[in-house]
Design a protein around this motif. Sequence first.
Motif, mmCIF file in Angstrom:
data_model
loop_
_atom_site.group_PDB
_atom_site.id
_atom_site.type_symbol
_atom_site.label_atom_id
_atom_site.label_comp_id
_atom_site.label_asym_id
_atom_site.label_seq_id
_atom_site.Cartn_x
_atom_site.Cartn_y
_atom_site.Cartn_z
ATOM 1 N N ARG A 42 -13.690 3.293 -60.022
ATOM 2 C CA ARG A 42 -13.371 4.836 -59.337
ATOM 3 C C ARG A 42 -12.514 5.784 -59.837
ATOM 4 N NH1 ARG A 42 -14.531 3.712 -53.418
ATOM 5 N NH2 ARG A 42 -16.715 3.006 -53.607
ATOM 6 N N SER A 43 -11.474 5.225 -60.795
ATOM 7 C CA SER A 43 -10.702 6.447 -61.171
ATOM 8 C C SER A 43 -9.992 5.582 -62.503
ATOM 9 C CB SER A 43 -9.563 6.816 -60.192
ATOM 10 O OG SER A 43 -8.684 5.877 -60.074
ATOM 11 N N LYS A 44 -9.454 6.605 -63.534
ATOM 12 C CA LYS A 44 -8.872 6.305 -64.769
ATOM 13 C C LYS A 44 -7.497 7.009 -65.096
ATOM 14 C CE LYS A 44 -12.971 6.368 -66.434
ATOM 15 N NZ LYS A 44 -14.151 6.318 -67.387
ATOM 16 N N ARG A 45 -6.514 6.523 -65.109
ATOM 17 C CA ARG A 45 -5.382 7.565 -65.301
ATOM 18 C C ARG A 45 -4.317 7.133 -66.397
ATOM 19 N NH1 ARG A 45 -1.249 7.504 -60.826
ATOM 20 N NH2 ARG A 45 -0.209 5.979 -62.289
ATOM 21 N N PHE A 46 -4.541 7.998 -67.640
ATOM 22 C CA PHE A 46 -3.726 7.583 -68.640
ATOM 23 C C PHE A 46 -2.261 8.302 -68.745
ATOM 24 C CE2 PHE A 46 -2.403 8.454 -73.125
ATOM 25 C CZ PHE A 46 -2.359 7.278 -73.617
ATOM 26 N N GLU A 47 -1.127 7.735 -69.032
ATOM 27 C CA GLU A 47 -0.063 8.486 -68.992
ATOM 28 C C GLU A 47 0.948 7.992 -69.940
ATOM 29 O OE1 GLU A 47 2.015 7.952 -65.280
ATOM 30 O OE2 GLU A 47 1.580 5.664 -65.203
ATOM 31 N N GLU A 48 2.038 8.686 -70.349
ATOM 32 C CA GLU A 48 3.161 8.078 -71.212
ATOM 33 C C GLU A 48 4.121 7.712 -70.281
ATOM 34 O OE1 GLU A 48 4.567 11.009 -73.991
ATOM 35 O OE2 GLU A 48 2.764 11.691 -74.431
ATOM 36 N N ILE A 49 4.776 6.425 -70.809
ATOM 37 C CA ILE A 49 5.811 5.610 -69.811
ATOM 38 C C ILE A 49 7.006 5.637 -70.856
ATOM 39 C CG2 ILE A 49 4.353 4.754 -68.274
ATOM 40 C CD1 ILE A 49 4.377 2.143 -70.081
ATOM 41 N N PRO A 50 8.207 5.283 -70.291
ATOM 42 C CA PRO A 50 9.423 5.261 -71.131
ATOM 43 C C PRO A 50 9.084 4.091 -72.331
ATOM 44 C CG PRO A 50 9.771 5.048 -68.962
ATOM 45 C CD PRO A 50 8.579 5.051 -68.933
ATOM 46 N N ASP A 51 8.405 3.233 -72.284
ATOM 47 C CA ASP A 51 8.292 2.315 -73.461
ATOM 48 C C ASP A 51 7.189 2.578 -74.034
ATOM 49 O OD1 ASP A 51 10.972 1.492 -72.959
ATOM 50 O OD2 ASP A 51 10.270 -0.232 -71.585
ATOM 51 N N GLY A 52 6.336 3.491 -73.820
ATOM 52 C CA GLY A 52 5.010 3.493 -74.484
ATOM 53 C C GLY A 52 3.846 4.141 -73.671
ATOM 54 N N SER A 53 2.778 3.613 -73.391
ATOM 55 C CA SER A 53 1.428 4.341 -72.828
ATOM 56 C C SER A 53 1.070 3.158 -71.791
ATOM 57 C CB SER A 53 0.647 4.900 -73.807
ATOM 58 O OG SER A 53 1.170 5.669 -74.862
ATOM 59 N N ARG A 54 0.341 3.785 -71.033
ATOM 60 C CA ARG A 54 -0.294 3.069 -69.885
ATOM 61 C C ARG A 54 -1.444 3.530 -69.283
ATOM 62 N NH1 ARG A 54 3.521 1.727 -65.214
ATOM 63 N NH2 ARG A 54 3.182 4.045 -64.712
ATOM 64 N N LEU A 55 -2.467 2.930 -68.994
ATOM 65 C CA LEU A 55 -3.585 3.360 -68.419
ATOM 66 C C LEU A 55 -3.889 2.401 -67.227
ATOM 67 C CD1 LEU A 55 -6.557 4.691 -68.398
ATOM 68 C CD2 LEU A 55 -7.299 2.647 -69.729
ATOM 69 N N GLU A 56 -4.095 2.934 -65.977
ATOM 70 C CA GLU A 56 -4.494 2.443 -64.799
ATOM 71 C C GLU A 56 -6.012 2.842 -64.450
ATOM 72 O OE1 GLU A 56 -1.661 3.411 -61.744
ATOM 73 O OE2 GLU A 56 -0.124 1.962 -62.790
ATOM 74 N N ALA A 57 -6.585 1.732 -63.825
ATOM 75 C CA ALA A 57 -8.132 2.014 -63.565
ATOM 76 C C ALA A 57 -8.138 1.290 -62.072
ATOM 77 C CB ALA A 57 -8.960 1.597 -64.490
ATOM 78 N N LEU A 58 -8.918 2.065 -61.103
ATOM 79 C CA LEU A 58 -9.173 1.475 -59.885
ATOM 80 C C LEU A 58 -10.527 1.114 -59.700
ATOM 81 C CD1 LEU A 58 -8.153 1.257 -56.947
ATOM 82 C CD2 LEU A 58 -9.394 3.333 -56.545
ATOM 83 N N LEU A 59 -10.797 -0.448 -59.762
ATOM 84 C CA LEU A 59 -11.963 -0.939 -59.372
ATOM 85 C C LEU A 59 -12.217 -1.355 -58.065
ATOM 86 C CD1 LEU A 59 -11.256 -1.527 -62.455
ATOM 87 C CD2 LEU A 59 -12.087 -3.729 -62.317
ATOM 88 N N TYR A 60 -13.646 -1.062 -57.640
ATOM 89 C CA TYR A 60 -13.990 -1.343 -56.434
ATOM 90 C C TYR A 60 -15.191 -2.308 -56.549
ATOM 91 C CZ TYR A 60 -16.227 -0.370 -51.658
ATOM 92 O OH TYR A 60 -16.848 -0.581 -50.487
ATOM 93 N N ASN A 61 -15.462 -3.175 -55.311
ATOM 94 C CA ASN A 61 -16.443 -4.210 -55.457
ATOM 95 C C ASN A 61 -17.375 -3.880 -54.106
ATOM 96 O OD1 ASN A 61 -18.182 -6.288 -54.853
ATOM 97 N ND2 ASN A 61 -16.470 -7.820 -54.538
ATOM 98 N N PRO A 62 -18.383 -3.180 -54.227
ATOM 99 C CA PRO A 62 -19.119 -2.806 -53.273
ATOM 100 C C PRO A 62 -19.874 -3.808 -52.376
ATOM 101 C CG PRO A 62 -20.287 -2.294 -54.990
ATOM 102 C CD PRO A 62 -19.112 -2.807 -55.479
ATOM 103 N N SER A 63 -19.949 -5.102 -52.947
ATOM 104 C CA SER A 63 -20.754 -6.064 -52.204
ATOM 105 C C SER A 63 -19.965 -6.854 -51.195
ATOM 106 C CB SER A 63 -21.114 -7.299 -53.593
ATOM 107 O OG SER A 63 -20.024 -7.974 -53.667
#
Length: 126
Positions: A42-63
Amino acid sequence: KVFALFEGGMRVGDRTPVRATFEWRGAPRFEVLPPEPPIDIRSKRFEEIPDGSRLEALLYNPSLAPIGGIIVTALLFNAEGNVTVASATTLEELRARGAATVSFTWPRTLSAPARIEILYTVPGRN
């Protein structure tokens, strides 16, 4: 189906890896597997964080059934279309018609990717 082969924690010292190759040590055996359960990214968000980098993804199960043991792999691409970094994680369970956020982190600051691919597999499904 496009899928990722992820091998983490490779030690290369101060060298920069250029390519990876695969070698079959015997005749490959191919099997037809049932289709994987559908999971929407559903979504992907990439960002810098204090100790490096992070990517968050939102997964959805439609079943109407939960999905367990999902291996999720993130691939970050540069403008030339090359994968620059990858990471993988496991999601124990994604509830029926439920959503979950998965996070991928890197211990250094990365440039914002030109493209992000989130791939998943569900090993051992029947």
